[in-house]
Design a protein around this motif. Structure first.
Motif, PDB file in Angstrom:
ATOM      1  N   GLY A 313       6.146   3.778  62.041  1.00  0.00           N
ATOM      2  CA  GLY A 313       7.540   3.487  62.387  1.00  0.00           C
ATOM      3  C   GLY A 313       8.117   2.354  61.566  1.00  0.00           C
ATOM      4  N   SER A 314       7.395   1.246  61.450  1.00  0.00           N
ATOM      5  CA  SER A 314       7.912   0.110  60.693  1.00  0.00           C
ATOM      6  C   SER A 314       7.995   0.420  59.202  1.00  0.00           C
ATOM      7  CB  SER A 314       7.032  -1.122  60.935  1.00  0.00           C
ATOM      8  OG  SER A 314       5.692  -0.879  60.538  1.00  0.00           O
ATOM      9  N   SER A 315       7.045   1.196  58.685  1.00  0.00           N
ATOM     10  CA  SER A 315       7.054   1.554  57.262  1.00  0.00           C
ATOM     11  C   SER A 315       8.247   2.438  56.919  1.00  0.00           C
ATOM     12  CB  SER A 315       5.752   2.278  56.888  1.00  0.00           C
ATOM     13  OG  SER A 315       4.634   1.451  57.061  1.00  0.00           O
ATOM     14  N   LEU A 316       8.449   3.488  57.701  1.00  0.00           N
ATOM     15  CA  LEU A 316       9.561   4.405  57.425  1.00  0.00           C
ATOM     16  C   LEU A 316      10.905   3.721  57.612  1.00  0.00           C
ATOM     17  CD1 LEU A 316       8.271   7.750  59.015  1.00  0.00           C
ATOM     18  CD2 LEU A 316       8.188   7.003  56.627  1.00  0.00           C
ATOM     19  N   LEU A 317      10.998   2.824  58.601  1.00  0.00           N
ATOM     20  CA  LEU A 317      12.254   2.094  58.803  1.00  0.00           C
ATOM     21  C   LEU A 317      12.533   1.186  57.611  1.00  0.00           C
ATOM     22  CD1 LEU A 317      14.611   1.385  60.672  1.00  0.00           C
ATOM     23  CD2 LEU A 317      13.171  -0.387  61.691  1.00  0.00           C
ATOM     24  N   ALA A 318      11.503   0.513  57.111  1.00  0.00           N
ATOM     25  CA  ALA A 318      11.678  -0.376  55.959  1.00  0.00           C
ATOM     26  C   ALA A 318      12.100   0.401  54.720  1.00  0.00           C
ATOM     27  CB  ALA A 318      10.389  -1.144  55.689  1.00  0.00           C
ATOM     28  N   VAL A 319      11.509   1.574  54.522  1.00  0.00           N
ATOM     29  CA  VAL A 319      11.875   2.414  53.372  1.00  0.00           C
ATOM     30  C   VAL A 319      13.298   2.939  53.526  1.00  0.00           C
ATOM     31  CG1 VAL A 319      11.361   4.566  52.154  1.00  0.00           C
ATOM     32  CG2 VAL A 319       9.494   3.046  52.847  1.00  0.00           C
ATOM     33  N   ARG A 320      13.647   3.372  54.740  1.00  0.00           N
ATOM     34  CA  ARG A 320      14.988   3.908  54.985  1.00  0.00           C
ATOM     35  C   ARG A 320      16.065   2.850  54.766  1.00  0.00           C
ATOM     36  NH1 ARG A 320      16.918   8.432  57.348  1.00  0.00           N
ATOM     37  NH2 ARG A 320      18.975   8.348  58.331  1.00  0.00           N
ATOM     38  N   LEU A 321      15.766   1.611  55.143  1.00  0.00           N
ATOM     39  CA  LEU A 321      16.722   0.515  54.965  1.00  0.00           C
ATOM     40  C   LEU A 321      16.669  -0.070  53.561  1.00  0.00           C
ATOM     41  CD1 LEU A 321      16.262  -1.361  58.386  1.00  0.00           C
ATOM     42  CD2 LEU A 321      18.105   0.202  57.718  1.00  0.00           C
ATOM     43  N   ARG A 322      15.815   0.505  52.700  1.00  0.00           N
ATOM     44  CA  ARG A 322      15.652   0.073  51.305  1.00  0.00           C
ATOM     45  C   ARG A 322      15.143  -1.374  51.194  1.00  0.00           C
ATOM     46  NH1 ARG A 322      17.920   3.948  48.101  1.00  0.00           N
ATOM     47  NH2 ARG A 322      19.471   5.312  49.070  1.00  0.00           N
ATOM     48  N   ILE A 323      14.430  -1.809  52.220  1.00  0.00           N
ATOM     49  CA  ILE A 323      13.809  -3.124  52.165  1.00  0.00           C
ATOM     50  C   ILE A 323      12.544  -3.069  51.314  1.00  0.00           C
ATOM     51  CG2 ILE A 323      12.707  -4.944  53.538  1.00  0.00           C
ATOM     52  CD1 ILE A 323      14.487  -4.070  55.866  1.00  0.00           C
ATOM     53  N   ALA A 324      11.848  -1.939  51.400  1.00  0.00           N
ATOM     54  CA  ALA A 324      10.594  -1.756  50.665  1.00  0.00           C
ATOM     55  C   ALA A 324      10.540  -0.341  50.111  1.00  0.00           C
ATOM     56  CB  ALA A 324       9.398  -2.017  51.586  1.00  0.00           C
ATOM     57  N   ALA A 325       9.572  -0.109  49.239  1.00  0.00           N
ATOM     58  CA  ALA A 325       9.411   1.199  48.617  1.00  0.00           C
ATOM     59  C   ALA A 325       8.061   1.786  48.998  1.00  0.00           C
ATOM     60  CB  ALA A 325       9.519   1.085  47.098  1.00  0.00           C
ATOM     61  N   MET A 326       8.019   3.128  49.102  1.00  0.00           N
ATOM     62  CA  MET A 326       6.757   3.805  49.370  1.00  0.00           C
ATOM     63  C   MET A 326       5.816   3.626  48.191  1.00  0.00           C
ATOM     64  SD  MET A 326       6.408   5.468  52.312  1.00  0.00           S
ATOM     65  CE  MET A 326       5.410   6.927  52.052  1.00  0.00           C
TER      66      MET A 326
END
Length: 399
Positions: A313-326
């Motif tokens: 959940g936290s990973s996908l949210l961070a990617v969706r918000l463009r805070i981090a990259a996969m």
């Protein structure tokens, strides 16, 4: 002069060592369970509870405590060295690469803790036991990934290792905050002075083990005496170790210490801890309490469900918000399979259970950690095998 190996090669070497460490850890756990439930169980408990050390220095610890507080500090020193190296010159040195495993680790700690608190709410023991499922076992998790996830890209291993190291560092901070009793300012001051001397010697490029070993031992003694869990000494020393090599230097102190101490950590310290921590008597009452005890259920759900939901959940949210990259080449389904390994708490979860509870409650909590970790490992193995086969069949597909 020996040619210095590239960081990527050293990182792969570290992973191979951890794979072996995971296998040894599993064997040590089996030995502990068999021994504690055999006709020779009396010898097991006698050895574990035998006191050693001078009482004048408050070091008359049991053999089990020496392993838990002393040898395990070596494990956290090696984990801290890996984290420091990744932060300075590795995958975590680039902000966008570093953010995802850090965010995933935080989510993988908060959600299990909240879930455990929710399930166990109203039980007075949950005030301490909520912290049990927050950790991920580095050696065990990487061992399962290496054995069952060979088809996944190398970024999966980097992500899991980074997440697990940050996760364990967070768990160590929890231990320092939650499970510290009386605090001795004088001993804490001595620890700070010794750490400052260690840092200065690193800056001055001093390499003599005759200086560093006494300083490390003294730091451990001071941290133990001040009331904080002594394994914190290992993390603190690691984070003060120099990472970048000087011109003409074959290896930096950080890399050199990893090479020398990793086999001792994976092959001795962690397995011995498992032998003395996982020796739980398996009785009908213990098995019944695993199903009926709210704290045990909370711990198991925290490991198996909370970890997965928190990390994904936290990973996908961070990617969706463009805070981090996969990570490169890693798809969402791959992320789910790797995140399931976060539920393999084992080493640090057993340590927290040992600190949080006493007597029969501690034994049941440790049983819950073992069951939850094994369920998470088996589910992760199934998911990883399926993802590896899917990637073999469709090599160009990231999903």
């Amino acid at each position: 002069m020996t040619r210095r190996l590239p960081v990527v090669g050293e990182f792969a070497r570290y992973l191979r060592t951890e794979t072996v460490g995971g296998t040894i850890l599993l064997a040590a756990t089996a030995v502990a369970l068999l021994w504690a439930n055999s006709p020779w169980s009396g010898g097991y408990h006698t050895l574990r509870d035998t006191e050693l050390g001078p009482p004048q220095l408050h070091l008359n610890l049991t053999v089990g405590d020496w392993v838990k507080d002393g040898l395990l500090a070596l494990f956290f020193f090696v984990a801290g060295l890996e984290l420091k190296r990744e932060l300075v010159i590795g995958e975590l040195s680039r902000l966008r690469n570093a953010l995802l495993p850090v965010i995933a680790a935080v989510g993988g700690m908060v959600v299990p803790a909240v879930l455990t608190l929710g399930v166990g709410w109203g039980d007075p023991r949950i005030g301490q036991a909520w912290a049990i499922p927050v950790a991920t076992d580095i050696a065990f998790a990487l061992g399962v990934l290496a054995l069952t996830g060979s088809g996944l890209p190398s970024s999966a291993r980097v992500f899991l290792l980074s997440l697990a190291v940050v996760d364990d560092l967070g768990a160590i901070l929890l231990i320092a905050i939650v499970f510290t009793g009386s605090f001795d300012l004088l001993a804490a001051g001595a620890a700070v002075v010794l750490l400052a001397v260690y840092w200065l010697l690193q800056r001055l490029r001093v390499r003599s083990a005759w200086l560093y070993v006494p300083i490390a031992v003294g730091t451990w003694l001071a941290v133990h005496a001040c009331g904080v869990h002594a394994t914190i000494a290992g993390v603190a020393l690691a984070l003060l170790t120099r990472v970048r090599p000087d011109p003409g230097e074959d290896e930096s102190p950080c890399l050199r210490l990893e090479h020398r101490l990793q086999p001792w950590s994976a092959g001795l310290a962690v397995p011995l801890f498992a032998v003395f921590a996982a020796g739980i008597p398996i009785t009908a009452d213990t098995l019944a309490r695993l199903v009926e005890d709210r704290v045990a259920l909370a711990v198991m759900l925290g490991l198996v469900v909370g970890k997965l939901v928190g990390i994904v959940g936290s990973s996908l949210l961070a990617v969706r918000l463009r805070i981090a990259a996969m990570p490169s080449g890693l798809g969402k389904r791959d992320l789910v399979a790797v995140a399931m390994l976060g539920g393999v708490g084992f080493t640090v979860s057993l340590l927290i259970a040992d600190l949080a509870l006493d007597g029969a409650d501690m034994e049941v909590a440790k049983g819950a950690v073992l069951v939850g970790s094994m369920v998470a490992a088996l589910l992760a193995a199934v998911l990883l095998v399926r993802r590896s086969r899917a990637r073999d069949a469709e090599p160009d597909t990231a999903e």
